[in-house]
Write an enzyme that holds these catalytic residues in place. Structure first.
Site, short mmCIF file in Angstrom:
data_model
loop_
_atom_site.label_atom_id
_atom_site.label_comp_id
_atom_site.label_asym_id
_atom_site.label_seq_id
_atom_site.Cartn_x
_atom_site.Cartn_y
_atom_site.Cartn_z
N HIS A 1 0.84 -1.20 0.00
CA HIS A 1 0.00 0.00 0.00
C HIS A 1 0.87 1.25 0.00
O HIS A 1 0.61 2.21 -0.72
CB HIS A 1 -0.89 0.06 1.25
CG HIS A 1 -1.74 -1.16 1.46
ND1 HIS A 1 -1.91 -1.73 2.70
CD2 HIS A 1 -2.46 -1.92 0.61
CE1 HIS A 1 -2.70 -2.77 2.59
NE2 HIS A 1 -3.05 -2.92 1.33
N CYS B 1 -13.96 -17.07 -5.62
CA CYS B 1 -12.89 -16.90 -4.62
C CYS B 1 -13.31 -15.80 -3.66
O CYS B 1 -13.55 -14.67 -4.07
CB CYS B 1 -11.57 -16.52 -5.27
SG CYS B 1 -10.33 -16.07 -4.04
N LYS C 1 16.26 -11.03 8.12
CA LYS C 1 15.64 -12.34 8.38
C LYS C 1 14.45 -12.20 9.33
O LYS C 1 13.58 -13.05 9.36
CB LYS C 1 16.66 -13.35 8.90
CG LYS C 1 17.17 -13.05 10.28
CD LYS C 1 18.15 -14.12 10.70
CE LYS C 1 18.84 -13.62 11.96
NZ LYS C 1 20.12 -14.15 12.21
N1 MSP Z 1 -9.86 -2.63 -2.60
C1 MSP Z 1 -9.19 -3.11 -3.76
C2 MSP Z 1 -8.96 -2.01 -4.76
C3 MSP Z 1 -10.18 -1.29 -5.20
S1 MSP Z 1 -9.82 0.03 -6.24
C4 MSP Z 1 -11.26 0.57 -6.82
C5 MSP Z 1 -7.86 -3.74 -3.36
N2 MSP Z 1 -7.36 -3.38 -2.17
S2 MSP Z 1 -6.00 -3.95 -1.55
O1 MSP Z 1 -5.86 -3.26 -0.30
O2 MSP Z 1 -6.00 -5.35 -1.53
O3 MSP Z 1 -4.85 -3.57 -2.51
C6 MSP Z 1 -4.65 -2.25 -2.88
C7 MSP Z 1 -3.43 -2.08 -3.75
O4 MSP Z 1 -2.27 -2.50 -3.05
C8 MSP Z 1 -3.47 -2.86 -5.06
O5 MSP Z 1 -3.13 -1.99 -6.13
C9 MSP Z 1 -2.38 -3.87 -4.91
O6 MSP Z 1 -1.74 -4.11 -6.12
C10 MSP Z 1 -1.45 -3.16 -3.95
N3 MSP Z 1 -0.59 -4.13 -3.30
C11 MSP Z 1 -0.91 -5.04 -2.35
N4 MSP Z 1 0.21 -5.77 -2.06
C12 MSP Z 1 1.24 -5.35 -2.83
C13 MSP Z 1 2.62 -5.63 -2.89
N5 MSP Z 1 3.20 -6.57 -2.18
N6 MSP Z 1 3.36 -4.87 -3.72
C14 MSP Z 1 2.84 -3.81 -4.42
N7 MSP Z 1 1.56 -3.52 -4.37
C15 MSP Z 1 0.70 -4.38 -3.73
O7 MSP Z 1 -7.31 -4.47 -4.15
#
Ligand code: MSP
Length: 629
Positions: free
Chosen positions: A23, A128, A300
């Site tokens: 995030h 899912c 780690k």
């Molecule tokens: N709520 C939905 C998005 C709705 S938009 C209309 C969602 N939320 S989320 O909290 O799961 O993820 C939000 C964002 O964080 C996504 O773009 C996702 O790709 C990003 N990431 C979550 N884990 C991540 C990483 N490890 N690395 C980079 N970004 C990642 O999906």
């Protein structure tokens, strides 16, 4: 340049987890982009927020023993505070449980229902819960969700459907006619790939019997909206669609930033929803890759993305921002480890940036009386540095057009390398000793001040706290990109030393090395560490003994175009005259060190054995400046 409008959104984050590295990475990229566009004089609006409905949130609330709303309130507040703490400059924060959002979702549902775009039907499919969507046979891997690797559940139920299938050909044509609609290109191709298979209609509801925590359909209160139909609309509900002034002003300039896992909803569902509702499409979808957690000894203890994110407090927000922006090639996955983070902090921030700022301000204070002097005529080195700045400015602008933060920062660090070499080459400490060289010294000091002024502007989107300290140190005001034109620095400004911008982090050697590391032989270093050492051929132009020292010679050497001074401990073995004209090998990127009052900018390589010292020389002639590796 001015008067360009830019509306950028991040995804809205699910409130079933605390903010983590993924995030933060996305929000920081969006923030850097918005800061850059503001710096450029554009009208910018930056939106982030939280996605609060759906099974996952209801389950998380139940697990915590609170109502979904109370749970959402807590987490939304955590996200909001986290972004404030990190200095994120969002203009608004939307929550999907806010009335302003729910009203727009319901209005759009009503409109689509009336237009015959939504129908009631039955569907059975593999679902899912993690993704909150059905998977087609083709997408399923070994009976599991391709994302979560968890078993899918077969669900058959009556639901409302959006006639997405009818927009398949239209969307393909839109993507073909607008090559820049989704970037980087691989993601545009991925969407075109989805569209080679027949597009299904999209289930947009869940029966209340199964899911309570959602926005009720305006035309059937036994159903709530499906999570994506709710969430995506935040991008316009936050602007006050359909009549709000912000909506009218900003929506024509909308760009979204998302992670690759939510490409399909943003690249397929959202454009078709907009089309069906008669709303113009967004301008561009920018898709980044994922942060993975790399191994490594120091890290780690880092087991997950939440812990990784906590390093922002340990090492500072600017350093964390810099690492995330510098290390991720936009669109591709990148690996995070504490070692790599600390490595960049020491090399790029403490060394390249911190040292330049500290050296430059110190010299203006020590040799210029703490004021920017009026410069004399610019010579070759000044023109070259100015050229390097102009290149960096143009390269940053081009990189930012593509969300290529990594490329933009690499361009600025090229400039910094240039600026550091300028200090070595012009050697203001030597000029300061000679009254006849006063004008030249003033020119050099002014040039250092001008470089600081420009860096204080150009670095602002990426390391805002450090950029502000640089600007404060030389008394320059609010940054604007248009002020970056070389020559803008007024003589007479008072300057203060800016030291310790990024303190070096002492890397502790792991106390219990991994068995593999010991077996490999203690002290072995990865190739990447060696690559940090810059070895070059240098030609000795002049050599003299360092007064009062038996061992030290002061050498003036030519390294390519550049001349620099270094100190070598070979006076007992070599007469100074014997070295003039010889080519030796030096470590060219060492931090300067002062030996017996002489500043040494590099180290000459020599072998030693029982008192015999033998300089490394070359067995064929190559020009000075040649790389050695
Ligand atoms: N709520 C939905 C998005 C709705 S938009 C209309 C969602 N939320 S989320 O909290 O799961 O993820 C939000 C964002 O964080 C996504 O773009 C996702 O790709 C990003 N990431 C979550 N884990 C991540 C990483 N490890 N690395 C980079 N970004 C990642 O999906």
């Amino acid at each position: 340049m001015a008067d360009r409008t830019f509306y950028l959104t991040t995804p809205i984050y699910y409130v079933n987890s605390r903010p983590h590295l993924g995030h933060a990475g996305a929000t920081i990229m969006a923030d850097a982009m918005c800061r850059y566009r503001r710096l450029r004089g554009d009208r910018v609006y930056f939106l982030t927020g939280t996605d609060e409905h759906g099974d996952k949130m209801a389950q998380a609330a139940a697990a915590a023993g609170v109502t979904p709303q109370a749970h959402a309130d807590t987490y939304a507040a955590t996200f909001r505070e986290t972004w404030q703490r990190l200095g994120i400059t969002n203009d608004d924060f939307i929550r999907t449980t806010e009335p302003r959002h729910k009203a727009v979702v319901q209005a759009i549902l009503q409109k689509l229902h009336e237009a015959g775009e939504i129908y009631f039907g039955e569907y059975g499919g593999w679902y899912c819960y993690g993704c909150e969507r059905f998977y087609t046979e083709k997408e399923i891997v070994d009976g599991k969700c391709p994302d979560h690797q968890t078993p899918l559940v077969f669900i058959k139920e009556k639901n409302y459907f959006f006639k997405m299938s009818k927009y398949q050909d239209w969307l393909i044509k839109h993507l073909e006619d607008h090559p820049g609609f989704i970037q980087p290109e691989r993601y545009r191709n991925e969407v075109l790939g989805f569209l080679r298979e027949p597009l299904q209609d999209l289930s947009i509801s869940r029966p209340k019997a199964r899911l309570q925590w959602g926005i009720p359909l305006p035309f059937d209160d036994q159903y709530v909206t499906y999570v994506w139909f709710d969430a995506l609309i935040n991008y316009i509900s936050a602007l006050g669609y359909p009549d709000g002034a912000l909506y009218k002003e900003l929506w024509p300039h909308a760009e979204h930033l998302i992670g690759k896992d939510i490409l399909k909803p943003h690249g397929v569902y959202w454009p078709t929803m907009l089309k069906a509702a008669g709303i113009p499409l967004y301008q561009r979808l920018n898709v980044h890759g994922f942060w993975t957690l790399g191994g490594g000894k120091m890290s780690k203890s880092i087991g997950n993305v939440v812990e990784a994110f906590q390093l922002t407090d340990k090492y500072g927000h600017d350093a964390f921002r810099y690492f995330l922006l510098r290390e991720m090639n936009f669109g591709l996955d990148a690996s995070f480890s504490e070692e790599a983070f600390v490595g960049r902090l020491n090399a790029d921030l403490a060394n390249d940036l911190g040292n330049f700022v500290s050296r430059a301000t110190t010299m203006i204070v020590n040799f210029g009386g703490g004021r920017i002097p009026a410069p004399g005529a610019a010579g070759e080195p000044e023109l070259a540095l100015r050229g390097a700045l102009e290149r960096a400015v143009a390269d940053v602008d081009a990189a930012m057009e593509d969300f290529a933060f990594q490329r933009g920062l690499a361009a600025i660090w090229e400039l910094l390398g240039f600026a550091n070499r300028y200090v070595d080459a012009t050697a203001p400490w030597t000029l300061a000793k000679d009254l006849a060289k006063r004008e030249r010294l003033d020119t050099v000091l002014w040039t250092l001040g001008e470089s600081l002024r420009c860096l204080g502007i150009l670095l602002d989107p990426f390391v805002p706290e450090a950029a502000a300290k640089i600007r404060d140190g030389i008394g320059s005001g609010a940054p604007r990109l248009q002020d970056i034109a070389w020559g803008g620095l007024a003589a007479g400004l008072s300057v203060q030393k800016v030291a310790g911008l990024f303190p070096r982090i002492d890397v502790k050697v792991s106390e219990d090395p991994k068995p593999g590391a010991a077996a490999g032989g203690a002290g072995k270093i990865p190739m990447a560490d060696f690559a940090k050492v810059e070895l070059r051929v240098a030609e000795v132009l002049a050599a003299e003994r360092v007064p009062k020292s038996k061992k030290l010679l002061k050498l003036t050497v030519k390294v390519g175009e550049e001349t620099r001074t270094l100190v070598a401990g070979v006076a007992e073995q070599y007469e100074p005259e014997a070295l003039v004209g010889r080519k030796v090998v030096i470590v060219a990127n060492l931090e300067p060190a002062t030996l017996m009052g002489v500043e040494s900018n590099g180290m000459v390589l020599a072998a030693s054995h029982e008192g015999t010292v033998s300089l490394l020389t070359l067995d064929k002639d190559v020009p000075s400046g040649s790389k050695v590796n």
